[in-house]
Design a protein around this motif. Structure first.
Motif, PDB file in Angstrom:
ATOM      1  N   MET A 141     -44.969  87.369  -9.083  1.00 14.93           N
ATOM      2  CA  MET A 141     -44.718  87.408  -7.642  1.00 14.93           C
ATOM      3  C   MET A 141     -45.072  86.089  -6.962  1.00 14.93           C
ATOM      4  O   MET A 141     -44.910  85.954  -5.754  1.00 14.93           O
ATOM      5  N   GLU A 142     -45.560  85.122  -7.729  1.00 15.37           N
ATOM      6  CA  GLU A 142     -45.951  83.831  -7.154  1.00 15.37           C
ATOM      7  C   GLU A 142     -44.710  82.956  -6.981  1.00 15.37           C
ATOM      8  O   GLU A 142     -44.439  82.043  -7.766  1.00 15.37           O
ATOM      9  N   VAL A 143     -43.938  83.262  -5.951  1.00 12.91           N
ATOM     10  CA  VAL A 143     -42.718  82.493  -5.667  1.00 12.91           C
ATOM     11  C   VAL A 143     -42.711  82.094  -4.192  1.00 12.91           C
ATOM     12  O   VAL A 143     -43.360  82.719  -3.358  1.00 12.91           O
ATOM     13  N   SER A 144     -41.985  81.052  -3.902  1.00 17.22           N
ATOM     14  CA  SER A 144     -41.805  80.620  -2.517  1.00 17.22           C
ATOM     15  C   SER A 144     -40.637  81.385  -1.904  1.00 17.22           C
ATOM     16  O   SER A 144     -39.636  81.672  -2.581  1.00 17.22           O
ATOM     17  N   ILE A 145     -40.766  81.718  -0.630  1.00 19.24           N
ATOM     18  CA  ILE A 145     -39.706  82.462   0.056  1.00 19.24           C
ATOM     19  C   ILE A 145     -38.763  81.470   0.720  1.00 19.24           C
ATOM     20  O   ILE A 145     -39.126  80.778   1.675  1.00 19.24           O
ATOM     21  N   ARG A 146     -37.545  81.388   0.161  1.00 14.05           N
ATOM     22  CA  ARG A 146     -36.517  80.506   0.697  1.00 14.05           C
ATOM     23  C   ARG A 146     -35.178  81.238   0.681  1.00 14.05           C
ATOM     24  O   ARG A 146     -34.972  82.135  -0.152  1.00 14.05           O
ATOM     25  N   PRO A 147     -34.254  80.880   1.564  1.00 21.02           N
ATOM     26  CA  PRO A 147     -32.930  81.530   1.547  1.00 21.02           C
ATOM     27  C   PRO A 147     -32.242  81.408   0.193  1.00 21.02           C
ATOM     28  O   PRO A 147     -31.517  82.308  -0.221  1.00 21.02           O
ATOM     29  N   SER A 148     -32.486  80.320  -0.529  1.00 20.44           N
ATOM     30  CA  SER A 148     -31.801  80.096  -1.799  1.00 20.44           C
ATOM     31  C   SER A 148     -32.262  81.051  -2.904  1.00 20.44           C
ATOM     32  O   SER A 148     -31.520  81.291  -3.853  1.00 20.44           O
ATOM     33  N   ASN A 149     -33.487  81.575  -2.796  1.00 20.78           N
ATOM     34  CA  ASN A 149     -33.969  82.452  -3.864  1.00 20.78           C
ATOM     35  C   ASN A 149     -34.111  83.903  -3.395  1.00 20.78           C
ATOM     36  O   ASN A 149     -34.847  84.684  -3.985  1.00 20.78           O
ATOM     37  N   GLU A 150     -33.381  84.252  -2.335  1.00 25.54           N
ATOM     38  CA  GLU A 150     -33.461  85.614  -1.798  1.00 25.54           C
ATOM     39  C   GLU A 150     -33.040  86.682  -2.816  1.00 25.54           C
ATOM     40  O   GLU A 150     -33.716  87.710  -2.937  1.00 25.54           O
ATOM     41  N   PRO A 151     -31.933  86.489  -3.588  1.00 21.02           N
ATOM     42  CA  PRO A 151     -31.582  87.508  -4.598  1.00 21.02           C
ATOM     43  C   PRO A 151     -32.691  87.714  -5.626  1.00 21.02           C
ATOM     44  O   PRO A 151     -32.991  88.852  -6.013  1.00 21.02           O
ATOM     45  N   MET A 152     -33.308  86.612  -6.063  1.00 16.83           N
ATOM     46  CA  MET A 152     -34.409  86.732  -7.024  1.00 16.83           C
ATOM     47  C   MET A 152     -35.591  87.464  -6.401  1.00 16.83           C
ATOM     48  O   MET A 152     -36.239  88.292  -7.048  1.00 16.83           O
ATOM     49  N   LEU A 153     -35.849  87.197  -5.129  1.00 18.86           N
ATOM     50  CA  LEU A 153     -36.945  87.862  -4.431  1.00 18.86           C
ATOM     51  C   LEU A 153     -36.704  89.358  -4.349  1.00 18.86           C
ATOM     52  O   LEU A 153     -37.635  90.166  -4.529  1.00 18.86           O
ATOM     53  N   HIS A 154     -35.479  89.769  -4.103  1.00 20.98           N
ATOM     54  CA  HIS A 154     -35.150  91.194  -4.056  1.00 20.98           C
ATOM     55  C   HIS A 154     -35.395  91.857  -5.408  1.00 20.98           C
ATOM     56  O   HIS A 154     -35.906  92.989  -5.471  1.00 20.98           O
ATOM     57  N   ARG A 155     -35.019  91.157  -6.482  1.00 19.82           N
ATOM     58  CA  ARG A 155     -35.260  91.711  -7.818  1.00 19.82           C
ATOM     59  C   ARG A 155     -36.753  91.844  -8.091  1.00 19.82           C
ATOM     60  O   ARG A 155     -37.205  92.829  -8.693  1.00 19.82           O
TER      61      ARG A 155
END
Length: 223
Positions: free
Chosen positions: A36-50
């Motif tokens: 879960m240690e990820v940065s929140i950016r528009p480019s990685n939104e699909p990955m964040l949802h997963r």
């Protein structure tokens, strides 16, 4: 090898399997938190949802396992995403604790008694045997009768309040954590299913309510 030795060996093997499950659960929890240690950016939104979906599924099952700090996943998600994720975490927490309760509720008492007897915990095993076939009031009466200290009967009589307090008590992991406490509540048969759900729903609500009301005041949270 005689029958008694075989039973003891079987009990030790069962205990080792339980310990292995707890260890794997803890390791998996660590892995989910690291993922879960990820940065929140528009480019990685699909990955964040997963990550959110995977984390919530893992959270439900891990938190239901005794002595596994699955609650850390829910807290990490709330810190990562802020108030908007709080209702989902609250719902998954309730589902997880109910899952632990239902496992305990439908776990055959004969199996529990046999497991304790295999480990030579004869007194505990025989006590579980005595509980078989009793309704909740009869169980409560027997537990009160056998309680060795004054505090225990008080806790049993006020078991709903006791459950609500210990489920939120800091450091409750040493007595099984939320999943372990829920499972013990189910094994005791002192709580009906609606009573348990209502008690837990109220017990776990203070923190989500505070986060919903004041979470957007915490710096760094996306709102």
């Amino acid at each position: 090898m005689d029958t008694q030795a075989k039973r003891r060996l079987a009990g030790i093997l069962k205990l080792l399997i339980l310990i292995a499950l707890i260890v794997v659960g803890n390791l998996f929890t660590r892995g989910v938190l690291e993922g879960m240690e990820v940065s929140i950016r528009p480019s990685n939104e699909p990955m964040l949802h997963r990550i959110i979906v995977t984390s919530m599924i893992a959270y439900v099952f891990l938190m239901a396992i005794p002595f596994v700090p699955g609650v850390e996943i829910g807290l990490a998600l709330m810190m990562l995403l802020g108030p908007k994720i709080v209702p989902l975490v609250y719902g998954c927490t309730l589902v997880s604790l109910c899952l632990g309760f239902m496992v305990g509720r439908f776990l055959p008492e004969a199996m529990i008694s046999r497991f304790l007897m295999d480990l030579h915990l004869f007194r505990a095993g025989r006590f579980i045997e005595r509980l078989q076939g009793l309704d909740s009031q009869q169980r409560l009466s027997l537990m009160l009768e056998k309680s060795p200290r004054r505090l225990v009967p008080l806790l049993l009589r006020h078991r709903f309040l006791t459950l609500m307090v210990v489920i939120n008590f800091p450091g409750n992991m040493i007595i099984g954590g939320g999943g372990g406490l829920a499972m013990v509540a189910g094994i005791s048969r002192l709580f009906s299913i609606p009573q348990f759900i209502l008690s837990i729903a109220v017990a776990i609500s203070p923190l989500p309510i505070l986060l919903l009301l004041f979470g957007d005041m915490v710096g760094g949270w996306p709102v």
